[in-house]
Design a protein around this motif. Sequence first.
Motif, PDB file in Angstrom:
ATOM      1  N   ILE A  64       0.859  -1.343  -0.085  1.00 42.50           N
ATOM      2  CA  ILE A  64      -0.147   0.002   0.083  1.00 42.50           C
ATOM      3  C   ILE A  64       0.920   1.383  -0.051  1.00 42.50           C
ATOM      4  O   ILE A  64       0.700   2.272  -0.905  1.00 42.50           O
ATOM      5  N   LEU A  65       1.925   1.454   0.890  1.00 41.66           N
ATOM      6  CA  LEU A  65       2.818   2.147   0.670  1.00 41.66           C
ATOM      7  C   LEU A  65       3.610   2.597  -0.595  1.00 41.66           C
ATOM      8  O   LEU A  65       3.587   3.772  -1.064  1.00 41.66           O
ATOM      9  N   ALA A  66       4.060   1.664  -1.063  1.00 40.97           N
ATOM     10  CA  ALA A  66       4.488   1.797  -2.517  1.00 40.97           C
ATOM     11  C   ALA A  66       3.630   2.071  -3.557  1.00 40.97           C
ATOM     12  O   ALA A  66       4.029   3.017  -4.614  1.00 40.97           O
ATOM     13  N   ALA A  67       2.351   1.882  -3.464  1.00 37.86           N
ATOM     14  CA  ALA A  67       1.160   2.036  -4.464  1.00 37.86           C
ATOM     15  C   ALA A  67       0.987   3.312  -4.050  1.00 37.86           C
ATOM     16  O   ALA A  67       0.763   4.134  -5.213  1.00 37.86           O
ATOM     17  N   SER A  68       0.766   3.919  -2.895  1.00 41.24           N
ATOM     18  CA  SER A  68       0.184   5.193  -2.817  1.00 41.24           C
ATOM     19  C   SER A  68       1.429   6.321  -3.009  1.00 41.24           C
ATOM     20  O   SER A  68       0.964   7.552  -3.321  1.00 41.24           O
ATOM     21  N   THR A  69       2.716   5.917  -2.837  1.00 45.83           N
ATOM     22  CA  THR A  69       3.757   6.949  -3.203  1.00 45.83           C
ATOM     23  C   THR A  69       3.777   7.292  -4.635  1.00 45.83           C
ATOM     24  O   THR A  69       4.594   8.306  -5.163  1.00 45.83           O
ATOM     25  N   ASP A  70       3.206   6.384  -5.403  1.00 41.44           N
ATOM     26  CA  ASP A  70       3.151   6.714  -6.959  1.00 41.44           C
ATOM     27  C   ASP A  70       2.406   8.073  -7.102  1.00 41.44           C
ATOM     28  O   ASP A  70       3.238   8.913  -7.838  1.00 41.44           O
TER      29      ASP A  70
END
Length: 201
Positions: A64-70
């Motif tokens: 979720i963190l990696a996806a949201s930092t997009d």
Amino acid sequence: MQEHAESETGRERRRLLEGWNSPPNLVTYTRILLVLVFIALDLMAGPWGERRPGMRWTAAVLFILAASTDKLDGWLARRYNQVTELGKLMDPIADKLLICSALIVASVFGELWWWVTVLFLVRELGITLLRVLVINKQGRVIAASQAGKYKTLFECIGLGMLMMPLSTVWPWYLVATRVVILVALALCLYSGAEYVMGMRR
């Protein structure tokens, strides 16, 4: 003529590397590192996180963190006028690494149908090759379409839901998760057709 073509190619390559160390691109590199850690934790946790539930929850948080930092690297690039050709290329690649790795592991664990994963992978790899061809021939990067952005959003939501081991607690949870992923698949195929038709035009 040949020397002119070579100098043009050199300029395009230099332009691609401009701003490689800008803050938005550093965020993108960090996302790629998070993907590697996420994959390791997800594999060690086992199917549905039954082997190590704590690792599965940690993997879900990292996903979720990696996806949201997009959105963070895109916002930084626009806010501080640091949009680069490398960033436009690396950003979707980071997305694809995250999404494709999550899809493959989920199918290996029997959490998601293989035919869904294969369709996603064929589309993602095909569009990535198309982007590379356009860069080599025209020296420009194909930006993500609106449908492609919605596809990524639904993919991240669906896979984020799948990562959280809640289906054993709420039986309806897995059904809702798979519905979101199938919506993402429909958007995936539609946006892929958009890219191909755009190239033909």
